[in-house]
Scaffold this motif. Structure first.
Motif, PDB file in Angstrom:
ATOM      1  N   GLU A  23       0.816  -1.211   0.000  1.00 18.59           N
ATOM      2  CA  GLU A  23       0.000   0.000   0.000  1.00 18.59           C
ATOM      3  C   GLU A  23       0.851   1.264   0.000  1.00 18.59           C
ATOM      4  O   GLU A  23       0.382   2.336  -0.381  1.00 18.59           O
ATOM      5  CB  GLU A  23      -0.936  -0.008   1.217  1.00 18.59           C
ATOM      6  CG  GLU A  23      -1.966  -1.146   1.185  1.00 18.59           C
ATOM      7  CD  GLU A  23      -2.882  -1.098   2.391  1.00 18.59           C
ATOM      8  OE1 GLU A  23      -2.708  -0.184   3.223  1.00 18.59           O
ATOM      9  OE2 GLU A  23      -3.765  -1.968   2.501  1.00 18.59           O
ATOM     10  N   GLN A  24       2.113   1.146   0.418  1.00 17.42           N
ATOM     11  CA  GLN A  24       2.987   2.311   0.496  1.00 17.42           C
ATOM     12  C   GLN A  24       3.945   2.423  -0.693  1.00 17.42           C
ATOM     13  O   GLN A  24       4.348   3.527  -1.060  1.00 17.42           O
ATOM     14  CB  GLN A  24       3.801   2.263   1.797  1.00 17.42           C
ATOM     15  CG  GLN A  24       2.961   2.226   3.066  1.00 17.42           C
ATOM     16  CD  GLN A  24       2.151   3.502   3.259  1.00 17.42           C
ATOM     17  OE1 GLN A  24       2.603   4.593   2.903  1.00 17.42           O
ATOM     18  NE2 GLN A  24       0.954   3.373   3.809  1.00 17.42           N
TER      19      GLN A  24
ATOM     20  N   ASN B  88      -0.452  -1.292  -5.848  1.00 18.24           N
ATOM     21  CA  ASN B  88      -1.613  -1.677  -5.044  1.00 18.24           C
ATOM     22  C   ASN B  88      -1.895  -3.178  -5.143  1.00 18.24           C
ATOM     23  O   ASN B  88      -3.004  -3.618  -5.404  1.00 18.24           O
ATOM     24  CB  ASN B  88      -2.861  -0.887  -5.463  1.00 18.24           C
ATOM     25  CG  ASN B  88      -3.934  -0.915  -4.400  1.00 18.24           C
ATOM     26  OD1 ASN B  88      -3.644  -1.120  -3.223  1.00 18.24           O
ATOM     27  ND2 ASN B  88      -5.181  -0.708  -4.805  1.00 18.24           N
ATOM     28  N   GLU B  89      -0.830  -3.968  -4.957  1.00 22.03           N
ATOM     29  CA  GLU B  89      -0.854  -5.435  -4.912  1.00 22.03           C
ATOM     30  C   GLU B  89      -0.968  -6.096  -6.287  1.00 22.03           C
ATOM     31  O   GLU B  89      -1.114  -7.318  -6.384  1.00 22.03           O
ATOM     32  CB  GLU B  89      -1.963  -5.947  -3.986  1.00 22.03           C
ATOM     33  CG  GLU B  89      -1.797  -5.506  -2.539  1.00 22.03           C
ATOM     34  CD  GLU B  89      -2.634  -6.317  -1.571  1.00 22.03           C
ATOM     35  OE1 GLU B  89      -3.492  -7.105  -2.021  1.00 22.03           O
ATOM     36  OE2 GLU B  89      -2.421  -6.157  -0.343  1.00 22.03           O
TER      37      GLU B  89
END
Length: 234
Positions: free
Chosen positions: A134-135, A141-142
Motif C-alpha cells: 500500500e505504500q 496496489n498489490e
C-alpha cells in the motif's frame, strides 16, 4: 574530524582490508553485470525491513529453490536428445534435421547456463527488501508481488518483495522468486517471443519460472519440441 588525525595510513589500510575481505569471494562469483553493485551491498541487511515470519518463509523458499536447481542440473544434459527421439520424434514420425538437432542442443546449453547462474547466486547471500504494497508505488496496489531494479542496463542484485507476495500459496511464491532470481542472476527479460528461435527461451523469465515445479520431460519441453521441429517459421 580529520580521519588521519585518528588513524595512521597503515591502520586505515588494515581497517578497510578487514571489512572488505569477506566480500572478495562473493564479488568474484557475481556476474560481470552486477559486480559494480558490491559497495552498495557490503553492509546491508540481507532481509531488509522483513519481519521474523517473512524471513522464516524466505529461508524456506530459498532452500526449496536451491533443491530444485540441483534437480534441474542433474536432469538436463546433452543426452536429453535421445529422450526427445524416443518420446517425440519417433512416435510422431517426425524426420530429424541436423540443424534443428543442433539448435535444440544449443537451447539446452543456454538453459543449463541460466540455471547454473541462478544456483551460484543462491549459494551466496541473496538480498531481499520487504515492502508494504500500500505504500510502495512499484507494488501497484498489490498488482505486483516482486521486482528487481535496473539502472543503465544493469540489474541491482536485490529482490524487492511486496507484502502481497506473502499472501500467495507456497507454489506461487516459489515461482515468483524463481522468476526474479533469473532476472538477478542471469539478466533474463520478460515475455520474449522465442517462437522463431527456441535458443532465446532461456532468456525469458516467464519461461524459466515454469521449471520451478514442472518435471523436466514432455510436460515442460513439449512447446520447445513443437517450435523446433514443427513450427512453420523455420
Amino acid at each position: 574530524m580529520n580521519v588521519f588525525s585518528v588513524f595512521s595510513i597503515k591502520q586505515l589500510f588494515l581497517f578497510l582490508l578487514f571489512f572488505s575481505t569477506p566480500y572478495f569471494s562473493f564479488a568474484n562469483k557475481l556476474p560481470e553485470h552486477q559486480k559494480h553493485w558490491i559497495p552498495l551491498l557490503r553492509f546491508s541487511n540481507p532481509y531488509e525491513s522483513c519481519s521474523g515470519s517473512q524471513i522464516s518463509t524466505l529461508r524456506s523458499v530459498q532452500n526449496r529453490i536451491a533443491s530444485r536447481l540441483s534437480e534441474l542440473k542433474k536432469n538436463l544434459g546433452m543426452d536429453h536428445m535421445s529422450y526427445v527421439k524416443e518420446h517425440y520424434l519417433i512416435p510422431k514420425n517426425i524426420s530429424e534435421s541436423a540443424d534443428k538437432n543442433q539448435r535444440y542442443k544449443q537451447y539446452l546449453i543456454r538453459l543449463q547456463h541460466t540455471f547454473a547462474m541462478m544456483s551460484d547466486a543462491l549459494s551466496d547471500q541473496i538480498h531481499f527488501h520487504c515492502k508494504d504494497s500500500e505504500q510502495e508505488k512499484r507494488c501497484k496496489n498489490e498488482e505486483v508481488s516482486a521486482y528487481v531494479l535496473t539502472y543503465f542496463g544493469k540489474t541491482v542484485p536485490k529482490i524487492h518483495l511486496c507484502s502481497s507476495l506473502f499472501k500467495k500459496n507456497n507454489s506461487e511464491m516459489e515461482e515468483t522468486i524463481f522468476h526474479e532470481l533469473s532476472h538477478l542472476a542471469a539478466n533474463t527479460e520478460d515475455l520474449i517471443d522465442w517462437r522463431s528461435d527456441i535458443r532465446q527461451a532461456p532468456n525469458d523469465a516467464f519461461y524459466i519460472e515454469k521449471f520451478m515445479h514442472k518435471a523436466v520431460d514432455s510436460s515442460s519441453l513439449q512447446d520447445i519440441w513443437h517450435m523446433n521441429w514443427i513450427y512453420k517459421k523455420y
